[in-house]
Design an enzyme around this catalytic site. Structure first.
Site, PDB file in Angstrom:
ATOM      1  N   HIS A 117      67.109  64.354  38.206  1.00  0.00           N
ATOM      2  CA  HIS A 117      66.634  64.987  39.440  1.00  0.00           C
ATOM      3  C   HIS A 117      67.534  66.164  39.797  1.00  0.00           C
ATOM      4  CE1 HIS A 117      70.021  62.588  40.841  1.00  0.00           C
ATOM      5  NE2 HIS A 117      70.025  63.281  41.977  1.00  0.00           N
ATOM      6  N   ASP A 119      68.900  67.820  43.651  1.00  0.00           N
ATOM      7  CA  ASP A 119      69.019  67.274  45.004  1.00  0.00           C
ATOM      8  C   ASP A 119      68.111  68.007  45.995  1.00  0.00           C
ATOM      9  OD1 ASP A 119      70.986  65.412  44.266  1.00  0.00           O
ATOM     10  OD2 ASP A 119      72.583  66.892  44.495  1.00  0.00           O
ATOM     11  N   HIS A 265      70.591  66.401  37.289  1.00  0.00           N
ATOM     12  CA  HIS A 265      71.626  65.445  36.927  1.00  0.00           C
ATOM     13  C   HIS A 265      71.089  64.025  36.986  1.00  0.00           C
ATOM     14  CE1 HIS A 265      71.914  66.157  41.268  1.00  0.00           C
ATOM     15  NE2 HIS A 265      72.498  64.975  41.408  1.00  0.00           N
ATOM     16  N   ARG A 280      80.531  63.321  48.300  1.00  0.00           N
ATOM     17  CA  ARG A 280      79.828  64.531  47.866  1.00  0.00           C
ATOM     18  C   ARG A 280      79.668  65.502  49.034  1.00  0.00           C
ATOM     19  NH1 ARG A 280      73.692  64.087  45.993  1.00  0.00           N
ATOM     20  NH2 ARG A 280      73.375  64.973  48.040  1.00  0.00           N
TER      21      ARG A 280
HETATM   22  C1  SIN Z   1      73.926  62.295  42.862  1.00  0.00           C
HETATM   23  O1  SIN Z   1      74.347  63.254  43.502  1.00  0.00           O
HETATM   24  O2  SIN Z   1      72.743  62.201  42.556  1.00  0.00           O
HETATM   25  C2  SIN Z   1      74.903  61.222  42.406  1.00  0.00           C
HETATM   26  C3  SIN Z   1      75.732  61.710  41.289  1.00  0.00           C
HETATM   27  C4  SIN Z   1      76.677  60.663  40.773  1.00  0.00           C
HETATM   28  O3  SIN Z   1      76.864  59.630  41.424  1.00  0.00           O
HETATM   29  O4  SIN Z   1      77.253  60.876  39.715  1.00  0.00           O
END
Ligand code: SIN
Length: 290
Positions: A117, A119, A265, A280
């Site tokens: 996906h 974000d 990612h 994040r």
């Molecule tokens: C995400 O931002 O989708 C999670 C990424 C992660 O936990 O590595």
């Protein structure tokens, strides 16, 4: 591999690379990602360092900074060099509105981002990028890597006929879709927006594929059956072409900064019942344009 796909790979691997004086780059793969050394994110960066990190970001799209023992304030300060901070969509009560905690443990039923996906693509202006600082990893060797895939190359490796077909299309992205049958919480103002299927990176002008399974609902110019088939073909292309991807193995105090405009990612949840924790911070983006 077809000639046009090989040409796309050649073009990306042989293009001129920026030169660096204040940082050093160790590429993760020939097409995506790099470990960056020479930077201490606890300290104010020099103008030259920032310029070089920005060049590296536009060139490699995924930057990995190791051994960064930073506070949430350091984290936000670094992110703010790239633009205004992007608020968390559904902040937990009392939490920092710009810091999303990414946490998984033996009690988790699922984890954020466990599938390809980008974000928040249902937003009118999806984020420019995210910086994830992981402080707790599953036991060493117990997994928890994150994969990233290059959406410029995903587009460029398609046949010329498919690229022409996709170039004029749009897709509806629906913020309710990732919540599945349970639906989003009542307080969530669900974003629904239409973006081009092929967009241009706002800084480099390079084209890229801009559809992803959790958020993209349909291509309105096609029938439902056609739209489902085309989107499924594109998702399989992304997931089924390992050449597009790089993989980050986390250590405590690794920070990864990815360009949400041109990479997807996938956080791999292969470490149950171990725990993983990170924070994040995202940066505001702009409306995707063809
Ligand atoms: C995400 O931002 O989708 C999670 C990424 C992660 O936990 O590595």
């Amino acid at each position: 591999m077809e000639d046009y796909a090989l040409d796309a790979v050649k073009a990306i691997t042989t293009r001129e690379k920026p030169a660096y004086e204040t940082i050093a780059l160790d590429p993760l793969t020939p097409v995506l990602g790099a470990e960056v050394s020479g930077v201490d994110l606890r300290e104010e960066l020099t103008k030259r360092q920032l310029t070089e990190i920005k060049d590296a970001f536009l060139d490699r799209h995924v930057l990995v900074f190791r051994d960064q023992d930073i506070t949430p304030e350091d984290h936000k300060r670094f992110a703010a060099h790239f633009g205004p901070l992007h608020p968390v969509a559904l902040p937990a009560p009392g939490s920092d509105p710009y810091v999303l905690e990414i946490s998984a443990s033996a009690e988790s039923k699922n984890v954020a981002g466990n599938g390809w996906h980008a974000d928040g693509t249902a937003d009118a202006e999806p984020s420019l990028g995210s910086m994830l600082h992981v402080t707790r990893i599953p036991e060493p060797g117990a997994g928890g890597d994150t994969m990233f895939a290059n959406m410029h190359l995903a587009y460029e490796m398609l046949s010329p006929a498919m690229k022409t077909f996709l170039d004029g299309l749009t897709a509806v992205h629906d913020g309710a879709q990732p919540w599945g049958e349970q639906g989003p919480p009542a307080e969530y103002e669900v974003p629904v927006n239409e973006h081009p299927v092929v967009v241009r990176h706002p800084e480099t002008g390079r084209k890229l594929l801009f559809v992803n399974r959790p958020y993209t609902a349909r291509i309105p110019q096609l029938s439902r059956a056609e739209s489902d088939a085309v989107l499924e073909m594109l998702y399989r292309h992304i997931a089924g072409t390992p050449l597009l991807a790089c993989r980050v193995r986390w250590q405590p105090n690794t920070l990864v900064f990815w360009d949400n405009r041109c990479v997807q990612h996938h956080a791999i949840w292969d470490y149950y019942p171990h725990s993983r924790y990170g924070r994040r911070v995202a940066i505001d983006g702009t409306r995707p344009r063809a």
